[in-house]
Design an enzyme around this catalytic site. Structure first.
Site, PDB file in Angstrom:
ATOM      1  N   ASP A 238      -9.998   3.093   6.110  1.00 23.33           N
ATOM      2  CA  ASP A 238      -9.220   3.268   6.382  1.00 23.33           C
ATOM      3  C   ASP A 238      -9.883   4.311   7.494  1.00 23.33           C
ATOM      4  O   ASP A 238      -9.630   5.455   7.376  1.00 23.33           O
ATOM      5  CB  ASP A 238      -7.991   3.981   6.236  1.00 23.33           C
TER       6      ASP A 238
ATOM      7  N   ASP B  33       1.110  -1.322  -0.279  1.00 20.17           N
ATOM      8  CA  ASP B  33      -0.012   0.164  -0.531  1.00 20.17           C
ATOM      9  C   ASP B  33       1.007   0.674  -0.205  1.00 20.17           C
ATOM     10  O   ASP B  33       1.914   1.327   0.543  1.00 20.17           O
ATOM     11  CB  ASP B  33      -0.784   0.054   1.376  1.00 20.17           C
TER      12      ASP B  33
ATOM     13  N   GLU C  30      -8.647   4.279  11.567  1.00 17.76           N
ATOM     14  CA  GLU C  30      -7.638   3.918  12.913  1.00 17.76           C
ATOM     15  C   GLU C  30      -7.626   5.382  13.630  1.00 17.76           C
ATOM     16  O   GLU C  30      -8.566   5.787  13.068  1.00 17.76           O
ATOM     17  CB  GLU C  30      -6.204   3.913  11.852  1.00 17.76           C
TER      18      GLU C  30
END
Length: 278
Positions: A166, A77, A168
């Site tokens: 994503d 990534d 987090e």
């Protein structure tokens, strides 16, 4: 913020295989840029977040990844921190899939997205895009729209993976973005529902078990629909968040913004293609 590639950080000792060592040396040296005023107090510049940034800062490296008898497929990534990526050499080293940061919040777009997203595809990789969530900003649906409108869409060409949320640790402030667990779940649901409505696909969720437990109350309601990409820099994936019996992808090491991260897909290449095809 781009920085010159320097001596590998101590946690890069995780990369013991020749393939990974070769792959990590392929990303181009990035020019240094002046520090922004936003960094005067140590807070990163808005838009500079990358996948695993918070996980590395809060959870660190816990051990060395180990080989598994289960078949796995190597991936990477990347974000704007890597600049132009040497995709051909990564392909030759065994990397078969990639995710590229497309957007963050509703105001940031990766300036290197085209080279990274199209370049990975052109060498034969199966690729997809991810969105770095900012839940204390615009709503989940608005951020899903921004993501889809700026690179996060999906097409049934057999080579495009569904988008990734994503979600987090907050690199810019409070760990849970100032939201309660129920508010966070509502935000995530709004994003996922809008993404599904716009693309016809369920987005994957990238997170760590520790963050998910702390910030969603270990909510279990997405496991039956949304693939899990787990972040854990240790010898195994460890305990998964509630609702998931297995992981689809595993980010098993992070070497910081200038080098990029390596990942394993939980299955052979045909399973990566199956996820792309939906």
């Amino acid at each position: 913020m781009r920085k010159p590639i320097a001596v590998a950080r101590s946690h890069s000792r995780l990369l013991t295989s020749g393939v990974l060592l070769a792959a990590q040396s392929l990303l181009l040296t990035l020019p240094a840029v002046p520090a922004s005023a936003d960094e005067a107090d140590g807070t990163p510049v808005r838009g500079s977040a990358y996948m695993g940034m918070g996980v590395l800062a809060h959870e660190g490296v816990q051990g060395q990844p180990v080989d598994s008898r289960a078949t796995q497929t190597e991936g990477v990534d990347v974000s704007s921190h890597q600049g132009d990526v040497a995709w051909t050499t990564l392909w030759n080293s065994g990397v078969r899939w990639a995710y590229v940061k497309a957007t963050e919040g509703t105001s940031y777009r990766n300036p290197d997205y085209a080279q990274q997203y199209n370049g990975s595809y052109d060498v034969g990789m199966i690729r997809g895009a991810y969105h770095f969530a900012i839940p204390d900003g615009a709503g989940g649906a608005a951020q899903a729209d921004y993501f889809v409108d700026h690179g996060g869409g999906w097409s049934k060409d057999g080579r495009t993976l569904p988008g990734v949320l994503d979600i987090e640790y907050n690199p810019y402030g409070e760990t849970c973005y100032g939201r309660t667990a129920s508010q966070m779940v509502d935000w995530i649901r709004a994003f996922l529902d809008r993404y599904k409505a716009r693309t016809g696909r369920h987005a994957a969720i990238y997170t760590s078990t520790n963050w998910w437990t702390q910030c969603t109350g270990n909510y279990s309601g997405f496991g039956s629909t949304n693939p899990l990409w787990i972040a854990r820099y240790a010898s195994t994936v460890g305990t998964l968040p509630a609702g998931w019996d297995f992981h689809t992808m595993w980010q098993y090491t992070s070497s910081g913004p200038t080098v990029g991260d390596h990942d394993k897909f939980n299955g052979a290449l045909d399973r990566v293609k199956a996820l792309a095809n939906g």
